[in-house]
Design a protein around this motif. Sequence first.
Motif, mmCIF file in Angstrom:
data_model
loop_
_atom_site.group_PDB
_atom_site.id
_atom_site.type_symbol
_atom_site.label_atom_id
_atom_site.label_comp_id
_atom_site.label_asym_id
_atom_site.label_seq_id
_atom_site.Cartn_x
_atom_site.Cartn_y
_atom_site.Cartn_z
ATOM 1 N N GLY A 64 0.747 -1.030 -0.063
ATOM 2 C CA GLY A 64 -0.125 -0.006 0.022
ATOM 3 C C GLY A 64 0.855 1.229 0.000
ATOM 4 N N LEU A 65 1.871 1.306 0.839
ATOM 5 C CA LEU A 65 2.726 2.410 0.765
ATOM 6 C C LEU A 65 3.493 2.829 -0.577
ATOM 7 C CD1 LEU A 65 4.041 2.046 4.573
ATOM 8 C CD2 LEU A 65 2.673 4.022 3.443
ATOM 9 N N SER A 66 3.887 1.602 -1.182
ATOM 10 C CA SER A 66 4.452 1.530 -2.328
ATOM 11 C C SER A 66 3.830 2.275 -3.198
ATOM 12 C CB SER A 66 5.265 0.193 -2.799
ATOM 13 O OG SER A 66 6.178 -0.420 -1.673
ATOM 14 N N HIS A 67 2.419 1.966 -3.359
ATOM 15 C CA HIS A 67 1.574 2.381 -4.485
ATOM 16 C C HIS A 67 0.877 3.593 -4.135
ATOM 17 C CE1 HIS A 67 2.655 -1.673 -5.730
ATOM 18 N NE2 HIS A 67 2.260 -1.432 -6.956
ATOM 19 N N GLY A 68 1.036 4.275 -2.826
ATOM 20 C CA GLY A 68 0.548 5.603 -2.568
ATOM 21 C C GLY A 68 -0.768 5.340 -1.911
ATOM 22 N N VAL A 69 -1.127 4.077 -1.460
ATOM 23 C CA VAL A 69 -2.485 3.971 -1.200
ATOM 24 C C VAL A 69 -2.470 4.656 0.296
ATOM 25 C CG1 VAL A 69 -4.146 2.181 -0.310
ATOM 26 C CG2 VAL A 69 -2.600 1.844 -2.273
ATOM 27 N N SER A 70 -3.867 4.994 0.862
ATOM 28 C CA SER A 70 -3.957 5.720 2.103
ATOM 29 C C SER A 70 -3.910 4.902 3.127
ATOM 30 C CB SER A 70 -5.374 6.294 2.132
ATOM 31 O OG SER A 70 -5.528 6.559 3.458
ATOM 32 N N PHE A 71 -3.156 5.395 4.346
ATOM 33 C CA PHE A 71 -2.819 4.360 5.493
ATOM 34 C C PHE A 71 -4.201 3.651 5.966
ATOM 35 C CE2 PHE A 71 -4.193 7.994 7.954
ATOM 36 C CZ PHE A 71 -4.782 7.577 8.862
ATOM 37 N N ILE A 72 -5.324 4.162 5.828
ATOM 38 C CA ILE A 72 -6.824 3.724 6.194
ATOM 39 C C ILE A 72 -6.886 2.424 5.548
ATOM 40 C CG2 ILE A 72 -9.085 3.950 6.230
ATOM 41 C CD1 ILE A 72 -7.737 5.584 8.468
#
Length: 675
Positions: free
Chosen positions: A68-76
């Motif tokens: 998620g972090l690598s693809h810019g996904v929100s932390f939620i």
Amino acid sequence: MNTTSESGLMKALKFALYPFVALFMLIWEPSKFLSKKAYGGKWQSIIVSCIVGFGLSCLAAVSAADFGLSHGVSFIWWGLGSILGFWLTGGIVWPLAYLGVFKPLWELGEKFLDLTRKIAKNAAAPMFKGLVSVACKFPGASALWNTILDTPPAEGAKRRKRWAVGVLTVVVAVATLALGAFVAYTSYTYLIALVPTVLWDYHVNQALAGLLALTATTLVLVPLYQLQDEGKEGHLIAVLSGAATWAIVTKTALLAGFAGVGLYAAAAAVAVVGFIYVIPGIIALLSGGLAEAVLRGWKNLLEAVYDDEKNADFRKFYHNLMNIVVALLFGAVAYYVAGLIHLPPVLVWVAVAASVLYSYVEALREVVNKSAGNPIIGVTLSVAAGVASWFVLPGLVGIVGGWLAAASVAVTFATGLIAYPFFYLIVRALTSWASAPVGALLDSVHGSAVTAFLKLRKAIRDIQRSAFDDTTPYSGMFGHVLNISVIGVAIWQALPLAMGYLSFGFWLNSALAVFVGINLFMLLGKLFYKWGAEALAAGGGFVALLASAHWAFGVSGGNVIATVIVACTSASIIAGFVAPAVYLAIRPLANLVITGWLAPLLSNTFDFMWKVYEGFWRQFASVYRLVLAIVKPIASFIYKLVAPLVIAIAALLGPISRAVASVWQSISAMFGGKK
């Protein structure tokens, strides 16, 4: 519930719930069934499957967050993905892998180890005993072997000295462990290449290869130790003569003139002569007075180092000195990690100073000037030397791979049994004249530092207790506000991103988002109301753990050590100090301005919403039971259709399986098992 009294709204609600109930069943029912199978049975298998399942579930959670972090996904969303990954891995993926691959493999391994034990006891042990008996028939060999064999002495005679046999047995055991490290590393590097590279980013290949390599290592080490235990002196001499023959053939030019069959014959002759005369002769020489004195001196050396130090002044001095050394080692690790993650120079030295101070007051606090201090310090430094050798030896002597793993094991034992004891005695000899005054000074400084540290830790724990034990209206209000904030951030950041990923149409996407959002709001609201400060600490620590791990892994070039240290440190600081401190810092102003009117408003509003929500899920449970009642007959009907085919296949495979079982039992019976 009586369906005749249901309103049209409830009927429509139940109809709308059917797809969600079906989706939930697709995940929940297999997870419940597989978990019961995978995490049940014998307590040994339960422990192993639970530990591995928990580890893989944690790995899945971290991998989901990293994706998620690598693809810019929100932390939620990556937070929810981590939770879902943890659940699916522990409830479905690992149980499937365990039941389909690892459980049969490990059960087969247990049978294999049981068979090897029988072979070692009923075949190998008599074989070694027979070889020894034959060797003793050769001229002069009987006298040499009599110094080795553990036979009762003649009446009135002194018991023979067997120092060398005991020491060499330990050496062979350590060498076997080093061989296990070699097998583990070699198996891991071989198996990891067999997993598709698409799984690299999710660390699946590392987990699978690690488990299989551990299995392979166990299947190698246990039979070897069984042979050593059952074969006794014959096995010991055979291993030593075999190792000596291998060294002569591969590392010297003594047999360079031989080739082909002649080389094999010469090697066999060397092994036979070594078994009958050379190795027993060397042990006989080592069993003499000089070797006995050396070994007794070594024993006294180890006792002087690892037993309780009688010189109280030196013990106080030495333990405080080693405490400083350990603190400096932690500082060196902090400097290494800070360099890997490219901290500014000022922050590098802040991290080093904090690590040195913390380890100085905490690392050996419970063992300084205590009887257990010497063994713990010795073991700690030995393990540190073994770990350091893993990084130093490739550049120093050029060894890598399995040989490096074996060498690291050897360095660990050599440090603990040889290098460290001599270091200890040298330090005692050189510093005995100053140990009393310097030891008292160092102990005083350490005691003052520990006292200050304990006061600081008590202050932090008081902050934690004040926050976590709060039962005032502010606590409930804080939980509701935290819940609204979390949902607000989710709507602000995660909802637009999620709507972009969903492709069910605007209305269905909106309905799904509302359904997920309402459930999150209600469940988190119930949780946060009771444990608001704890939720802030746990959530903040979890986010800090995953976010800092992702950041450190990227900037350090994939260094696992740096990632683990940075992630654990960040999570500990956020969860243990920052979160409760923020909670308490806001409380006075909130109580002064808003708690009096906002706390009851939020509490009453949420209680009303919870009653509505609870009624909704009662309907869900009713639909779930109805769907389950419909699905069970259908599943039973499908099973009845498929059962004849399964029985036919089993009938075809039955003779084969019975033949395999018969052969296995026959082999086992040859070595003491039952038919």
